[in-house]
Scaffold this motif. Structure first.
Motif, short mmCIF file in Angstrom:
data_model
loop_
_atom_site.label_atom_id
_atom_site.label_comp_id
_atom_site.label_asym_id
_atom_site.label_seq_id
_atom_site.Cartn_x
_atom_site.Cartn_y
_atom_site.Cartn_z
N UNK A 181 0.60 -1.21 0.06
CA UNK A 181 -0.09 -0.11 -0.05
C UNK A 181 0.76 1.27 0.05
N UNK A 182 2.01 1.06 0.77
CA UNK A 182 2.57 2.42 0.96
C UNK A 182 3.47 2.89 -0.34
N UNK A 183 3.83 1.91 -1.02
CA UNK A 183 4.49 2.30 -2.28
C UNK A 183 3.44 2.48 -3.32
N UNK A 184 2.17 1.93 -3.20
CA UNK A 184 1.33 2.34 -4.14
C UNK A 184 0.68 3.67 -4.19
N UNK A 185 0.87 4.23 -2.86
CA UNK A 185 0.32 5.69 -2.59
C UNK A 185 1.53 6.27 -3.13
N UNK A 186 2.59 6.17 -2.84
CA UNK A 186 3.82 6.94 -3.39
C UNK A 186 3.71 7.11 -4.89
N UNK A 187 3.46 5.98 -5.46
CA UNK A 187 3.42 5.72 -7.04
C UNK A 187 2.36 6.80 -7.44
N UNK A 188 1.15 6.62 -7.13
CA UNK A 188 -0.09 7.16 -7.41
C UNK A 188 0.04 8.56 -7.19
N UNK A 189 0.77 9.17 -6.03
CA UNK A 189 1.12 10.84 -5.69
C UNK A 189 2.36 11.12 -6.41
N UNK A 190 3.04 10.54 -7.31
CA UNK A 190 4.11 11.09 -7.78
C UNK A 190 5.25 11.33 -6.95
N UNK A 191 5.47 10.34 -5.88
CA UNK A 191 6.34 10.25 -4.91
C UNK A 191 6.51 11.46 -3.88
N UNK A 192 5.44 12.24 -3.82
CA UNK A 192 5.51 13.38 -2.92
C UNK A 192 5.89 12.87 -1.66
N UNK A 193 6.43 13.76 -0.92
CA UNK A 193 7.02 13.40 0.28
C UNK A 193 6.20 13.01 1.41
N UNK A 194 6.29 12.12 2.25
CA UNK A 194 5.18 11.74 3.33
C UNK A 194 5.39 12.52 4.64
#
Length: 358
Positions: A181-194
């Motif tokens: 899920x965490x990489x999925x979110x990063x991928x969808x969100x263009x690696x925007x910082x958490x």
């Protein structure tokens, strides 16, 4: 046709998926498999028609014909194997999670860079056809600005003993499946910082097998205001459940990897899958066709092989794996403290679960 010679490390569930997936990649050839357990590699090689099998890693790494190795070993071995493979000049594909801790992740990244080899992180959700289309809807503006991203993965528990052992795995369901899920979110969100992570975890069913979490809900807040919500479970009966949602300012989209692309089935004995029975499927379940393709594994390996052949940057890198691991650490810290944890996060323990079970 030039082919990339591949060596597999591991001979169980995930390595079976790797083998079946790589067979579908025209520019790849599996030359060897290695497992330290006597008889495992030889049986695996015979089943998958692989010409060489070994019980010692160093012997396989000495094969000049092998250009890329794929690590399907338990989590606690990822770092050691990666560093040895890089020293032997091999490109490396590492199954999730990348490593046990951030120090190992940094060592793996640095070692591969110094050796001039690629470190590729095997996150198949970035190649899963339904999820690729889901991201396409977001990227083309059909859903407007992303607001909430959701992903859930649930089944009745892991397939190998080392996942139950937090000393060898580093954590429970968050370590095993939250990483998706965490990489999925990063991928969808263009690696925007958490920006922050907030998590709730329980050992609700499998306390006789593990002290790790078997249910988890994690909220990931990004700096651009997007929120990711991950739901992970080892307690869901009836086979795999894998789905995602995007809620945007101008639309919403739902993707279910299994339903809508499967056969609704009732069986008193349980359903056999292309690779291995996925959990307890007695009763109602969703029977997959083209199961491996549906999850994106052949597409993932076709991409990694292309990266090796044509010196391209992989879609999912060691740095991505490290970023995911930092989120995992923050999730366990949040579950342990009951508070939101800000990133960047520098843990003081070698295994993430220890931030929760102190």
């Amino acid at each position: 046709m030039e082919k990339v010679g591949i060596g597999l490390i591991g001979s169980q569930f995930i390595s079976t998926i790797h083998a079946e997936s790589i067979k579908k990649v025209a520019n790849a050839e599996i030359l060897a498999v290695m497992s330290p357990t006597p008889g495992h590699a030889s049986a695996f090689a015979e089943k998958h028609q692989i010409p060489h099998h070994f019980t010692k890693l160093e012997v396989m790494l000495a094969m000049d014909e092998i250009q890329m190795i794929v690590i399907g070993a338990p989590n606690y071995l990822h770092c050691e194997i990666t560093c040895k493979a890089a020293a032997a000049g091999k490109h490396v594909v590492v199954e999730k999670p990348l490593a046990m801790n951030l120090e190992e992740a940094d060592l793996m990244i640095d070692t591969c860079k110094k050796a001039g080899v690629k470190l590729m992180y095997a996150e198949e959700l970035c190649f899963t056809p339904k999820y690729v289309r889901l991201k396409g809807l977001l990227d083309e503006g059909a859903l407007g600005r992303p607001i909430i991203l959701k992903q859930s993965e649930k089944h009745d528990g892991p397939h190998a003993a080392h996942f139950w052992d937090v000393e060898r795995s580093g954590g429970g369901v968050t370590m095993d499946m939250g990483c998706h899920a965490f990489q999925f979110f990063r991928w969808l969100n263009k690696n925007n910082p958490v920006k922050s992570v907030y998590a709730h975890m329980q050992t609700s069913v499998h306390g006789d097998k593990t002290i790790g979490d078997d249910n988890a809900i994690i909220i990931v807040e990004f700096e651009n205001g997007v929120t990711g919500i991950a739901e992970e479970s080892w307690t869901k009966l009836g086979g795999m459940d894998d789905r995602a949602e995007i809620h945007g300012s101008e639309g919403v989209a739902y993707a279910d990897v299994l339903q809508g692309n499967s056969i609704q089935t009732y069986s008193t004995k349980g359903v056999g899958y292309a690779v291995e029975k996925a959990g307890n499927t007695i009763g109602w379940s969703f029977t997959m066709y083209e199961e491996i393709w549906n999850y994106g594994f052949p597409q993932e390996f076709e991409h990694f092989v292309d990266c090796v052949l044509n010196d391209k940057d992989p879609l999912v890198t060691g740095e991505d794996g490290r970023a995911v691991l930092e989120i995992i650490y923050a999730a366990y810290a949040s579950a342990g403290s009951g508070k939101k944890v800000e990133l960047p996060f520098k843990p003081s323990v070698k295994k993430p679960y220890k931030l929760w079970k102190k």
